[in-house]
Design a protein around this motif. Structure first.
Motif, PDB file in Angstrom:
ATOM      1  N   UNK A 151      37.506  36.737  42.387  1.00  0.00           N
ATOM      2  CA  UNK A 151      37.387  36.448  43.891  1.00  0.00           C
ATOM      3  C   UNK A 151      38.498  35.612  44.279  1.00  0.00           C
ATOM      4  N   UNK A 152      39.132  34.514  43.294  1.00  0.00           N
ATOM      5  CA  UNK A 152      40.156  33.966  43.678  1.00  0.00           C
ATOM      6  C   UNK A 152      41.342  34.799  44.013  1.00  0.00           C
ATOM      7  N   UNK A 153      41.786  35.779  43.446  1.00  0.00           N
ATOM      8  CA  UNK A 153      42.772  36.810  43.642  1.00  0.00           C
ATOM      9  C   UNK A 153      42.777  37.513  45.003  1.00  0.00           C
ATOM     10  N   UNK A 154      41.266  38.013  45.128  1.00  0.00           N
ATOM     11  CA  UNK A 154      40.894  38.771  46.277  1.00  0.00           C
ATOM     12  C   UNK A 154      41.199  37.859  47.630  1.00  0.00           C
ATOM     13  N   UNK A 155      40.753  36.561  47.614  1.00  0.00           N
ATOM     14  CA  UNK A 155      40.810  35.656  48.654  1.00  0.00           C
ATOM     15  C   UNK A 155      42.250  35.573  48.894  1.00  0.00           C
ATOM     16  N   UNK A 156      43.145  35.436  47.673  1.00  0.00           N
ATOM     17  CA  UNK A 156      44.457  35.480  48.212  1.00  0.00           C
ATOM     18  C   UNK A 156      45.118  36.532  48.842  1.00  0.00           C
ATOM     19  N   UNK A 157      44.825  37.717  48.344  1.00  0.00           N
ATOM     20  CA  UNK A 157      45.186  38.867  48.955  1.00  0.00           C
ATOM     21  C   UNK A 157      44.965  39.102  50.341  1.00  0.00           C
ATOM     22  N   UNK A 158      43.681  38.410  50.879  1.00  0.00           N
ATOM     23  CA  UNK A 158      42.782  38.794  52.287  1.00  0.00           C
ATOM     24  C   UNK A 158      43.672  37.571  52.949  1.00  0.00           C
ATOM     25  N   UNK A 159      44.241  36.685  52.559  1.00  0.00           N
ATOM     26  CA  UNK A 159      44.844  35.569  53.384  1.00  0.00           C
ATOM     27  C   UNK A 159      46.277  36.402  53.624  1.00  0.00           C
ATOM     28  N   UNK A 160      46.717  36.874  52.655  1.00  0.00           N
ATOM     29  CA  UNK A 160      48.237  37.382  52.931  1.00  0.00           C
ATOM     30  C   UNK A 160      48.073  38.664  54.011  1.00  0.00           C
TER      31      UNK A 160
ATOM     32  N   UNK B 197      47.429  50.364  44.848  1.00  0.00           N
ATOM     33  CA  UNK B 197      47.514  49.984  46.055  1.00  0.00           C
ATOM     34  C   UNK B 197      46.645  48.804  46.414  1.00  0.00           C
ATOM     35  N   UNK B 198      45.261  48.930  46.273  1.00  0.00           N
ATOM     36  CA  UNK B 198      44.368  47.706  46.620  1.00  0.00           C
ATOM     37  C   UNK B 198      44.820  46.441  45.832  1.00  0.00           C
ATOM     38  N   UNK B 199      45.363  46.320  44.633  1.00  0.00           N
ATOM     39  CA  UNK B 199      45.710  45.398  43.965  1.00  0.00           C
ATOM     40  C   UNK B 199      47.222  45.105  43.731  1.00  0.00           C
TER      41      UNK B 199
ATOM     42  N   UNK C 173      47.993  37.950  39.146  1.00  0.00           N
ATOM     43  CA  UNK C 173      48.255  39.206  39.449  1.00  0.00           C
ATOM     44  C   UNK C 173      48.117  40.339  38.525  1.00  0.00           C
ATOM     45  N   UNK C 174      49.048  39.917  37.366  1.00  0.00           N
ATOM     46  CA  UNK C 174      49.004  40.756  36.144  1.00  0.00           C
ATOM     47  C   UNK C 174      47.578  40.932  35.512  1.00  0.00           C
ATOM     48  N   UNK C 175      46.703  40.316  35.507  1.00  0.00           N
ATOM     49  CA  UNK C 175      45.453  40.154  35.264  1.00  0.00           C
ATOM     50  C   UNK C 175      44.570  41.218  35.916  1.00  0.00           C
ATOM     51  N   UNK C 176      44.800  40.824  37.216  1.00  0.00           N
ATOM     52  CA  UNK C 176      44.192  41.970  38.376  1.00  0.00           C
ATOM     53  C   UNK C 176      44.470  43.221  38.249  1.00  0.00           C
TER      54      UNK C 176
ATOM     55  N   UNK D 208      48.465  31.629  47.108  1.00  0.00           N
ATOM     56  CA  UNK D 208      48.910  30.815  45.944  1.00  0.00           C
ATOM     57  C   UNK D 208      47.861  29.609  45.671  1.00  0.00           C
ATOM     58  N   UNK D 209      47.420  28.923  46.706  1.00  0.00           N
ATOM     59  CA  UNK D 209      46.548  27.727  46.984  1.00  0.00           C
ATOM     60  C   UNK D 209      45.503  28.195  46.572  1.00  0.00           C
ATOM     61  N   UNK D 210      44.944  29.422  47.043  1.00  0.00           N
ATOM     62  CA  UNK D 210      43.474  29.657  46.408  1.00  0.00           C
ATOM     63  C   UNK D 210      43.592  30.202  45.315  1.00  0.00           C
ATOM     64  N   UNK D 211      44.893  30.391  44.453  1.00  0.00           N
ATOM     65  CA  UNK D 211      44.347  31.129  43.149  1.00  0.00           C
ATOM     66  C   UNK D 211      44.723  29.709  41.998  1.00  0.00           C
ATOM     67  N   UNK D 212      44.895  28.679  42.357  1.00  0.00           N
ATOM     68  CA  UNK D 212      45.242  27.390  41.368  1.00  0.00           C
ATOM     69  C   UNK D 212      44.004  27.309  40.441  1.00  0.00           C
ATOM     70  N   UNK D 213      42.739  27.415  40.658  1.00  0.00           N
ATOM     71  CA  UNK D 213      41.878  27.150  39.547  1.00  0.00           C
ATOM     72  C   UNK D 213      42.282  28.116  38.399  1.00  0.00           C
ATOM     73  N   UNK D 214      42.969  29.392  38.813  1.00  0.00           N
ATOM     74  CA  UNK D 214      43.025  30.232  37.658  1.00  0.00           C
ATOM     75  C   UNK D 214      43.891  29.682  36.560  1.00  0.00           C
ATOM     76  N   UNK D 215      44.812  28.694  37.087  1.00  0.00           N
ATOM     77  CA  UNK D 215      45.648  27.901  36.149  1.00  0.00           C
ATOM     78  C   UNK D 215      45.127  26.622  35.845  1.00  0.00           C
ATOM     79  N   UNK D 216      43.844  26.326  35.785  1.00  0.00           N
ATOM     80  CA  UNK D 216      43.110  25.204  35.628  1.00  0.00           C
ATOM     81  C   UNK D 216      43.690  24.008  36.458  1.00  0.00           C
ATOM     82  N   UNK D 217      44.146  24.204  37.747  1.00  0.00           N
ATOM     83  CA  UNK D 217      44.249  23.091  38.672  1.00  0.00           C
ATOM     84  C   UNK D 217      43.372  23.279  39.814  1.00  0.00           C
ATOM     85  N   UNK D 218      42.542  21.817  39.948  1.00  0.00           N
ATOM     86  CA  UNK D 218      41.381  21.877  40.803  1.00  0.00           C
ATOM     87  C   UNK D 218      41.640  20.693  41.876  1.00  0.00           C
TER      88      UNK D 218
END
Length: 201
Positions: free
Chosen positions: A21-30, A114-116, A70-73, A157-167
């Protein structure tokens, strides 16, 4: 975050993978930001050159940045969502791919993920005439390349920060603005995708 019409949705997978969901939210913002900017420029008479079937940027660009999430995605999408015969085509492309070649996910002149596709790809749009073969419009005619009206990349990118353990909110901003997140960026064309090919079985 309010879900937009442009947001990709994989409800069952999003329950299983907390990063998705973090990645999909980021893609939605862009996607939302880019769509809005394109519409504004088209109202002013600019004509978007990018269209389905054009893959010049996928072939010409040699330094597409891709973030770890994104690589994980991409791994997830290719292994769990892509069906045959494209799946076999991707695997063969990844096996044959050499460092510095065009994007290995470009199959039959179309983006197979394309979706990812990465944030960098989502943001890159060209106005006026289509790119010539081998042309990177970012360098040859920067005036025709979309310049986002807001920092959509930063917001994404702000949306994805929890992936990097930044909360923490302040830590998130510092993580992005200090360049710590950018230091984790890989170049898509140089990444060892052969590992993905091995995992595809």
């Amino acid at each position: 975050m309010k879900k937009s019409k442009l947001r990709l949705s994989f409800p069952e997978d999003e329950k299983l993978h907390i990063w998705l969901p973090l990645l999909l939210n980021a893609y939605s913002i862009m996607d939302e930001g880019v769509k809005k900017d394109i519409e504004e420029l088209e109202k002013k008479g600019r004509k978007l050159a990018c269209r389905k079937g054009c893959s010049n940027c996928c072939e010409a660009h040699r330094d597409i940045p891709v973030y770890p999430i994104e690589i994980v995605g991409i791994y997830w999408y290719v292994m769990e969502k892509v069906k045959e015969p494209i799946r076999s085509d991707i695997k063969l492309s990844l096996i044959k791919h050499k460092k510095g070649d065009p994007c290995p996910f470009l199959i039959n002149k179309a983006c197979s993920i394309y979706p990812m596709r990465p944030l960098a790809c989502r943001q890159f749009n060209v106005f006026g005439q289509s790119c010539n073969h081998g042309e990177d419009a970012y360098y040859t005619r920067p005036q025709d390349v979309l310049k986002p009206s807001k920092n959509y990349l930063g917001e994404a990118l702000y949306e994805t920060t929890p992936f990097y353990n930044v909360f923490d909110e302040e830590e998130k901003i510092e993580f992005i603005n200090s360049g710590k997140l950018n230091s984790l960026v890989k170049i898509l064309q140089n990444y060892p995708w052969i590992e993905l090919a091995r995992r595809m079985g």
